[in-house]
Design a protein around this motif. Structure first.
Motif, mmCIF file in Angstrom:
data_model
loop_
_atom_site.group_PDB
_atom_site.id
_atom_site.type_symbol
_atom_site.label_atom_id
_atom_site.label_comp_id
_atom_site.label_asym_id
_atom_site.label_seq_id
_atom_site.Cartn_x
_atom_site.Cartn_y
_atom_site.Cartn_z
ATOM 1 N N ARG A 87 0.842 -1.193 0.000
ATOM 2 C CA ARG A 87 0.000 0.000 0.000
ATOM 3 C C ARG A 87 0.882 1.249 0.000
ATOM 4 N NH1 ARG A 87 -3.983 -0.223 4.916
ATOM 5 N NH2 ARG A 87 -1.968 -0.291 5.976
ATOM 6 N N LEU A 88 0.296 2.360 -0.435
ATOM 7 C CA LEU A 88 0.985 3.643 -0.470
ATOM 8 C C LEU A 88 0.603 4.436 0.771
ATOM 9 C CD1 LEU A 88 2.742 5.642 -2.124
ATOM 10 C CD2 LEU A 88 0.627 6.493 -3.131
ATOM 11 N N VAL A 89 1.583 4.788 1.590
ATOM 12 C CA VAL A 89 1.347 5.493 2.854
ATOM 13 C C VAL A 89 1.869 6.917 2.710
ATOM 14 C CG1 VAL A 89 1.761 5.519 5.331
ATOM 15 C CG2 VAL A 89 1.547 3.329 4.124
ATOM 16 N N MET A 90 0.989 7.891 2.949
ATOM 17 C CA MET A 90 1.345 9.295 2.793
ATOM 18 C C MET A 90 2.138 9.794 4.003
ATOM 19 S SD MET A 90 0.174 9.871 -0.152
ATOM 20 C CE MET A 90 0.714 11.587 -0.108
ATOM 21 N N LYS A 91 3.004 10.800 3.744
ATOM 22 C CA LYS A 91 3.808 11.411 4.803
ATOM 23 C C LYS A 91 3.537 12.898 4.970
ATOM 24 C CE LYS A 91 7.732 8.219 4.419
ATOM 25 N NZ LYS A 91 9.213 8.122 4.250
ATOM 26 N N LYS A 92 2.649 13.473 4.158
ATOM 27 C CA LYS A 92 2.391 14.908 4.207
ATOM 28 C C LYS A 92 0.888 15.176 4.212
ATOM 29 C CE LYS A 92 6.548 16.601 1.785
ATOM 30 N NZ LYS A 92 6.947 17.615 2.792
ATOM 31 N N HIS A 93 0.511 16.323 4.779
ATOM 32 C CA HIS A 93 -0.849 16.823 4.663
ATOM 33 C C HIS A 93 -1.018 17.450 3.273
ATOM 34 C CE1 HIS A 93 -2.083 16.432 8.911
ATOM 35 N NE2 HIS A 93 -0.803 16.664 9.193
ATOM 36 N N GLY A 94 -2.227 17.396 2.746
ATOM 37 C CA GLY A 94 -2.500 18.058 1.475
ATOM 38 C C GLY A 94 -3.566 17.332 0.681
ATOM 39 N N LEU A 95 -3.591 17.615 -0.613
ATOM 40 C CA LEU A 95 -4.504 16.979 -1.553
ATOM 41 C C LEU A 95 -3.692 16.139 -2.534
ATOM 42 C CD1 LEU A 95 -6.797 20.044 -2.391
ATOM 43 C CD2 LEU A 95 -7.069 18.394 -0.541
ATOM 44 N N VAL A 96 -4.238 15.006 -2.958
ATOM 45 C CA VAL A 96 -3.548 14.147 -3.911
ATOM 46 C C VAL A 96 -4.482 13.838 -5.074
ATOM 47 C CG1 VAL A 96 -1.957 13.106 -2.266
ATOM 48 C CG2 VAL A 96 -4.192 12.068 -2.622
ATOM 49 N N TRP A 97 -3.887 13.815 -6.267
ATOM 50 C CA TRP A 97 -4.579 13.369 -7.471
ATOM 51 C C TRP A 97 -3.870 12.104 -7.934
ATOM 52 C CZ3 TRP A 97 -8.820 15.218 -10.187
ATOM 53 C CH2 TRP A 97 -9.053 14.608 -11.419
ATOM 54 N N LEU A 98 -4.613 11.008 -8.000
ATOM 55 C CA LEU A 98 -4.055 9.704 -8.324
ATOM 56 C C LEU A 98 -4.435 9.308 -9.745
ATOM 57 C CD1 LEU A 98 -5.262 8.510 -4.966
ATOM 58 C CD2 LEU A 98 -2.980 7.816 -5.622
ATOM 59 N N GLU A 99 -3.472 8.674 -10.453
ATOM 60 C CA GLU A 99 -3.703 8.148 -11.797
ATOM 61 C C GLU A 99 -3.097 6.741 -11.856
ATOM 62 O OE1 GLU A 99 -5.120 11.736 -14.121
ATOM 63 O OE2 GLU A 99 -5.108 9.583 -14.480
ATOM 64 N N GLN A 100 -3.909 5.763 -12.266
ATOM 65 C CA GLN A 100 -3.404 4.401 -12.467
ATOM 66 C C GLN A 100 -3.718 3.969 -13.895
ATOM 67 O OE1 GLN A 100 -4.966 1.363 -9.875
ATOM 68 N NE2 GLN A 100 -3.786 -0.275 -10.836
ATOM 69 N N ASN A 101 -2.674 3.550 -14.630
ATOM 70 C CA ASN A 101 -2.828 3.050 -15.994
ATOM 71 C C ASN A 101 -2.422 1.585 -16.015
ATOM 72 O OD1 ASN A 101 -3.511 5.625 -17.230
ATOM 73 N ND2 ASN A 101 -1.391 6.183 -16.847
ATOM 74 N N LEU A 102 -3.279 0.731 -16.553
ATOM 75 C CA LEU A 102 -2.945 -0.680 -16.650
ATOM 76 C C LEU A 102 -3.630 -1.288 -17.866
ATOM 77 C CD1 LEU A 102 -4.990 -2.867 -14.165
ATOM 78 C CD2 LEU A 102 -5.492 -0.463 -14.502
ATOM 79 N N SER A 103 -3.046 -2.390 -18.351
ATOM 80 C CA SER A 103 -3.600 -3.154 -19.463
ATOM 81 C C SER A 103 -3.854 -4.564 -18.969
ATOM 82 C CB SER A 103 -2.630 -3.168 -20.644
ATOM 83 O OG SER A 103 -2.437 -1.861 -21.141
ATOM 84 N N VAL A 104 -5.094 -5.040 -19.149
ATOM 85 C CA VAL A 104 -5.536 -6.308 -18.577
ATOM 86 C C VAL A 104 -6.008 -7.227 -19.689
ATOM 87 C CG1 VAL A 104 -7.149 -7.405 -16.985
ATOM 88 C CG2 VAL A 104 -6.199 -5.182 -16.434
ATOM 89 N N ASN A 105 -5.653 -8.487 -19.575
ATOM 90 C CA ASN A 105 -6.166 -9.543 -20.440
ATOM 91 C C ASN A 105 -6.810 -10.579 -19.524
ATOM 92 O OD1 ASN A 105 -6.560 -11.809 -22.071
ATOM 93 N ND2 ASN A 105 -4.735 -11.387 -23.291
ATOM 94 N N HIS A 106 -8.140 -10.731 -19.600
ATOM 95 C CA HIS A 106 -8.829 -11.630 -18.669
ATOM 96 C C HIS A 106 -9.842 -12.483 -19.427
ATOM 97 C CE1 HIS A 106 -12.847 -9.696 -18.490
ATOM 98 N NE2 HIS A 106 -12.176 -8.599 -18.795
ATOM 99 N N SER A 107 -10.178 -13.628 -18.828
ATOM 100 C CA SER A 107 -11.166 -14.539 -19.399
ATOM 101 C C SER A 107 -12.427 -14.597 -18.560
ATOM 102 C CB SER A 107 -10.558 -15.946 -19.514
ATOM 103 O OG SER A 107 -10.175 -16.425 -18.238
ATOM 104 N N CYS A 108 -12.617 -13.626 -17.676
ATOM 105 C CA CYS A 108 -13.789 -13.612 -16.809
ATOM 106 C C CYS A 108 -15.049 -13.305 -17.613
ATOM 107 C CB CYS A 108 -13.624 -12.564 -15.707
ATOM 108 S SG CYS A 108 -12.169 -12.804 -14.676
ATOM 109 N N ARG A 109 -16.133 -13.970 -17.269
ATOM 110 C CA ARG A 109 -17.412 -13.626 -17.850
ATOM 111 C C ARG A 109 -17.885 -12.294 -17.278
ATOM 112 N NH1 ARG A 109 -20.555 -19.503 -17.488
ATOM 113 N NH2 ARG A 109 -19.154 -20.623 -18.890
ATOM 114 N N SER A 110 -18.612 -11.562 -18.053
ATOM 115 C CA SER A 110 -19.094 -10.234 -17.674
ATOM 116 C C SER A 110 -17.925 -9.255 -17.595
ATOM 117 C CB SER A 110 -19.869 -10.288 -16.350
ATOM 118 O OG SER A 110 -20.444 -9.030 -16.076
#
Length: 702
Positions: free
Chosen positions: A308-331
């Protein structure tokens, strides 16, 4: 025969005359063609002579440059000799006048002797009646540059990795660096069966694969750059500790200067992976499998504990996560961002996005964004889960591991006066062509600056500033028209009763599937302006919109005062659109938003016009790209690269040997970013430059 008819004999005579005239005309044309050929031959000979003369001039210029360098060296030696001789003469004169000091007029005579000596020294280094124009006194790592017509102190060039020093930086000349030819200097490169090609700062082996690189084919102090497809020299951290050492496939990461307490913005990057699964899904039932977060930089801003990512400062954060997934799950499978307070009193979802099931299994790229107010000890995590039990016994989940960091964070200090807001889309079911979502606020750091309109369909701003927003909507579509035409999401800014379209995004349609559509952007807002959204779907496509407490349908927004922020928007330019077999082709843009002083597109006349986003002031930048294209590629890679000072004359990365590096959010003076498009095993048929393709950039002062 009428009065206007021509007699037959006269007609024959007229035809004969016309044929003779035609023959004369043909002869004249042939003569002119011969003359043109002769003139063309003479012109070619003159061009050859001009090229020969130009080569001679270049050779003479090179000789003159070498001669000037010799003159400079001799001048420096002569100047040092004059200074030493003058100091010896001065000492002799002082010794010869010691006896005169006892006389009344002695001090005056010694003063005259010293003054005369100073005049002689100045006359020895400058002509009488001519002023010497210089830079004054430059720093220890600076030199006096006369190229611009006026002398100016410039920073000495630092030889990058893969280059060796030819000449040191002096008062009047910059440091000279020469590319190291690894193919000639190092033995057994690329093995005997392959050909070695020298590149600036590295080398390339024909036919080399990433598997070969991981086996150590690049050699010691070199790493394999996947995007550039070549071995490059590992960077050296000068005066700074290295946060991570150079490996077979990654460069050395150097820690920057320590962050002070008065900074307004910072950035952080990290990698995200599935830990200890070995490609098998243990259990994707809610809450699912947690991703493992590994930090790349900025240990003073945040750290990682138990994935996990643990913050060390007070303030506001904007998070961006980019990923590419290959899955065989239904739905579908769902990616979520989650935050826990340090004392456990607060725990909630920040955002979520759904990844649909594809008819043909392939990698699907997805981005998830969120904003939050944090304090030291707050932990941020990201997870993946599925509501379908069939997926829990499957082993068909794969993640594509890109070279750039897959998780990034922009931190804003409370001193900026920024405001963070999250809003949840109202639960509804619609089967109409157009849909205007309504919201209810989930969290907000300052309810005075950012408020909802009376109907909940817009966000109103009480003060001027810059806004960065992302709207993510989960939906279920039914009908073949959904597949053939897809969906579009639009953002509007209403100012003084007039609605103006800011940006839009395009999402390919699916049939009887769950999916998500998202739109991100940045814009300048004034007091009283309103931000609203609209979703467009085909006329014969039945669409059902969903919303829940996991943030799968919601708005993330951060507002920053105008005094410490700026934004620009640029659409994909029509000229130079890549098509066909595209391999690392750069994208070109056209800025549609007003000009700002902090950043902008590279202008006409620069090295790469309309390709680079050039940052002129220090700060932190957040860049978002939406691209609409038709292709048959097995895999499409869009890469955001950073380049240091490409617009400096004669110091572009091609000349200096510096390399474009993958995305880094921290932006400093003279830094530029640009996009490249890479099509693997296929071709790009069309890239849209009208709708659904553009870049928005938010800049916040450091």
């Amino acid at each position: 025969m009428g009065s206007n008819d021509v007699p037959s004999d006269d007609a024959v005579i007229l035809q004969l005359q016309l044929s003779k005239d035609q023959e004369k005309l043909v002869e004249a044309l042939k003569d002119q063609q011969e003359e043109v050929k002769v003139m063309h031959r003479l012109l070619s000979e003159q061009q050859g002579e001009l090229i020969h003369q130009q080569r001679e001039i270049l050779a003479q210029q090179k000789k003159m440059h070498d001669y000037m360098e010799q003159v400079k060296a001799q001048y420096n030696i002569l100047l040092d000799t004059i200074k030493q001789m003058s100091m010896q003469n001065l000492q002799e004169e002082l010794d010869s006048h010691r006896e005169v000091l006892s006389e009344p007029s002695g001090p005056h005579r010694v003063q005259q002797a010293i003054s005369l000596h100073k005049v002689d020294m100045e006359a020895s280094v400058m002509e009488v009646g001519h002023s010497l124009v210089t830079c004054g006194r430059c720093g220890p790592e600076e030199y006096c540059d006369f190229k611009g017509g006026h002398p100016l102190c410039e920073k000495c060039t630092v030889c990058p990795a893969g280059f060796f020093l030819v000449a040191q930086c002096s008062v009047h000349a910059d440091r000279i660096c020469q590319d190291r030819d690894e193919c000639l200097e190092l033995a057994d490169l690329c093995e005997d069966r392959q050909k070695c090609i020298n590149t600036p700062g590295g080398f390339r082996c024909q036919g080399m694969t990433e598997r070969d690189a991981r086996a150590g084919m690049c050699g010691h102090d070199y790493f394999y750059n996947v995007d550039m497809d070549e071995c490059q020299a590992c960077a050296e951290c000068e005066g700074q500790p290295a946060t991570s050492s150079c490996t077979f496939t990654t460069d050395t990461a150097c820690s920057g200067p320590s962050d002070g307490d008065n900074v307004l913005s910072l950035s952080w990057t990290g990698d995200v992976s599935l830990a200890d699964t070995n490609g098998h899904i243990v259990n994707l039932a809610s809450p699912g499998v947690q991703f493992h977060i590994r930090a790349r930089d900025k240990a003073s801003l945040a750290s990682t504990e138990d994935g996990r990512l643990v913050m060390k400062k007070h303030g506001l954060v904007w998070l961006e996560q980019n990923l590419s997934v290959n899955h065989s799950c239904r739905s579908f499978v769902q990616v979520c961002l989650h935050m826990n307070a340090s004392d456990g009193s607060e725990s909630h979802y920040l955002s979520g996005v759904r990844i649909e099931q594809q008819e043909v299994r392939s990698f699907q790229g997805v981005s998830i964004s969120a904003v939050a107010e944090v304090a030291p000890g707050y932990a941020i995590s990201t997870s993946l889960w599925s509501a379908n039990h069939h997926c829990n016994q499957s082993n068909g989940l794969r993640l594509y591991d890109p070279l750039p960091a897959s998780l990034s964070l922009m931190w804003l200090s409370h001193d900026t006066g920024a405001v963070a807001m999250t809003a949840q889309a109202a639960l509804s079911a619609h089967y109409h062509t157009n849909h205007r979502p309504s919201f209810r606020i989930a969290s907000i750091s300052d309810p005075y600056v950012v408020v909802l309109t009376h109907d909940g369909r817009g966000i109103r701003f009480a003060e001027s500033g810059t806004v960065r927003f992302v709207f993510q909507q989960a939906l279920y579509s039914m009908g073949q028209a959904c597949v053939s035409e897809g969906f579009q999401m639009l953002a509007y800014l209403n100012r003084n009763g007039t609605a103006v379209e800011l940006c839009r995004t395009f999402k390919p349609g699916v049939h009887y599937r769950d999916t998500s559509i998202s739109l991100s952007g940045a814009t300048e807002v004034g007091s009283g302006d309103t931000l609203a959204f609209e979703i467009l779907s085909p006329a014969q496509c039945n669409v059902r919109f969903f919303s829940d407490d996991t943030g799968v349908s919601g708005l993330s927004l951060v507002w920053v005062p105008a005094a410490s922020s700026a934004s620009i928007y640029a659409s994909v330019a029509q000229a130079g659109l890549p098509s066909g077999a595209v391999r690392n082709k750069p994208l070109f843009f056209h800025q549609t938003s007003p000009q700002v002083s902090q950043m902008g597109l590279s202008v006409k006349g620069s090295a790469k016009p309309n390709q680079y986003f050039v940052f002129r002031e220090s700060g932190t930048a957040n860049v978002a790209l939406d691209l609409k294209l038709i292709h048959s590629c097995r895999l499409v890679k869009l890469t955001l690269l950073r380049l240091i000072d490409p617009e400096r004359p004669g110091a572009g990365w091609e000349a200096r040997g510096s390399r474009p590096t993958p995305l880094a959010q921290q932006v400093q003076n003279g830094t530029s970013v640009f996009f490249t498009l890479d099509c693997v095993r296929g071709r790009v048929n069309q890239v849209s430059h009208h709708t659904g393709s553009g870049v928005s950039v938010l800049w916040v002062a450091a």
